[in-house]
Design an enzyme around this catalytic site. Structure first.
Site, PDB file in Angstrom:
ATOM      1  N   ASP A  40       0.852  -1.180   0.000  1.00  0.00           N
ATOM      2  CA  ASP A  40       0.000   0.000   0.000  1.00  0.00           C
ATOM      3  C   ASP A  40       0.889   1.232   0.000  1.00  0.00           C
ATOM      4  OD1 ASP A  40      -1.954  -1.859   0.298  1.00  0.00           O
ATOM      5  OD2 ASP A  40      -2.758  -1.102   2.182  1.00  0.00           O
ATOM      6  N   HIS A  92       5.189  -7.244  -0.529  1.00  0.00           N
ATOM      7  CA  HIS A  92       5.090  -8.536  -1.202  1.00  0.00           C
ATOM      8  C   HIS A  92       5.875  -8.517  -2.513  1.00  0.00           C
ATOM      9  CE1 HIS A  92       1.453  -9.811   1.266  1.00  0.00           C
ATOM     10  NE2 HIS A  92       1.574  -8.516   1.548  1.00  0.00           N
ATOM     11  N   SER A 147       7.621   3.641   5.245  1.00  0.00           N
ATOM     12  CA  SER A 147       8.879   3.930   4.559  1.00  0.00           C
ATOM     13  C   SER A 147       8.644   4.007   3.068  1.00  0.00           C
ATOM     14  CB  SER A 147       9.918   2.866   4.900  1.00  0.00           C
ATOM     15  OG  SER A 147      11.202   3.303   4.522  1.00  0.00           O
TER      16      SER A 147
END
EC number: 4.1.1.65
Length: 375
Positions: A157, A233, A344
């Site tokens: 995200d 991911h 981050s």
């Protein structure tokens, strides 16, 4: 007459001396400061610089007239011990909260950063023993469907800061602010899994990454805000052959700071994973930030980030290619790869055919599993 005029000017001269004395003393004092060692000079000048930027109406501006110059805002920010603060924050995050305190603490965080707990695998706030567990919460399996029709999906995200082709070995961290591709990834060294000689120039470094004729080099920068899902991911089917860890600063990587500090991503601690996908070179870099000293790669147990001591500009390499495993670590699209604490940035740099098209807009919000681009 001369004696009378001198007598009259006597008090004026004495007053002038008293007026000039503080300025003379300041000049002498500042001169002593300039003769001090650099660490001592920073220690003595830093509080004055902070006051210079915080006090209203330029209260300390007269000091600049007698020889003192404030440290720039960028240098001042770089001098903040962000690594130490991040380690302290990490330990605080691991302190177990009393059962009665968990709901108010997490509710405040949810309200501040707009967290959607309906997507969390466990919605009960009392389940999370500390802030670290809450930051690394998992999602429900159906919350992020993985797009299977496109070549590359978003690994996390976040918000798209920049994307496009890599030109002149410069990559944009935000619009108009670039950093060196070689500084970011580090030099190519001759190893079994990286069969390239050292680059002699910028163009040759880029050519080393582009391994197939007709391909171009692309990049995409995704910023994870504190309220975002913090796991990342695999963005495509690829094989990870090498890891390079750059210990470094832990400055904030929010878009405003990225515009302010040139080559911010090259200063910060980061973990560079490189390998191959069906079109050639592929890399994913997890960039650390303030309070995000912990970067975890699930299949890499030897990785330890934000250690107390490190040599500036150094890096350490680890190869996943061994005698028993000649290919590396295979990753499937959407497979769990790693996680941050707090938020981050992730930077993708990869080669693809010239007809690769990003389906993005700068500044747009994106979620893990959504398409970044296709052929």
């Amino acid at each position: 007459m001369m004696c009378q005029s001198e007598a009259r000017r006597g008090p004026e001269l004495r007053a002038a001396k008293w007026l000039h004395f503080p300025q003379l003393a300041l000049r002498q004092r500042l001169g002593q400061l300039s003769c001090m060692s650099r660490p001592a000079l920073k220690l003595r000048s830093w509080p004055l610089t902070v006051l210079y930027y915080l006090l209203p109406f330029g209260a300390l501006r007269p000091l600049s007239r007698v020889g003192w110059r404030p440290v720039s805002r960028v240098a001042l920010y770089k001098s903040v011990p962000t690594r130490l603060l991040s380690r302290a924050w990490g330990r605080l995050n691991q302190v177990e909260l009393p059962h009665w305190l968990r709901r108010p603490v997490y509710s405040l965080y949810i309200w501040t950063f707009g967290v959607n707990m309906k997507e969390a695998a466990v919605e009960d706030l009392h389940h999370y023993r500390n802030l670290s567990e809450f930051f690394r919460r998992k999602l429900k399996p159906q919350a992020r469907p993985v797009c299977g029709l496109h070549s590359v999906i978003s690994p996390s995200d976040g918000r798209i800061l920049n994307f496009g082709q890599v030109k002149n070995c410069e990559v944009e961290q935000v619009k108009g602010v670039t950093y060196s591709l070689e500084s970011f990834l580090g030099p190519r060294t001759y190893t079994e899994d990286l069969p390239f000689p050292p680059a002699a120039s910028c163009d040759s470094f880029k050519n080393q990454l582009v391994t197939r004729e007709g391909n171009e080099l692309y990049h995409c920068v995704i910023y994870l805000a504190p309220g975002d899902y913090h796991c990342f991911h695999s963005p495509t089917d690829w094989t990870v052959s090498h890891r390079r860890h750059f210990p470094g600063s832990l400055m904030s990587v929010n878009p405003g700071m990225a515009r302010w500090i040139k080559e911010l991503f090259c200063h910060n601690e980061r973990v560079v994973l490189t390998g191959d996908w069906k079109h050639g070179f592929f890399s994913l870099t997890a960039v650390g930030a303030t309070n995000v000293g912990s970067i975890r790669i699930y299949f890499d147990r030897d990785l330890h980030t934000n250690s107390p001591r490190h040599s500036k500009g150094s890096y350490n390499d680890f190869s996943f290619v061994t005698r028993t495993n000649r290919e590396g670590v295979p990753m499937r699209k959407g497979e769990h790869l790693g996680e941050f604490n707090l938020g981050s940035t992730i930077v993708l740099i990869f080669e693809a055919p010239k007809d690769f098209n990003f389906q993005l807009k700068t500044g747009q919000k994106i979620r893990f599993g959504e398409a970044l681009g296709s052929l």
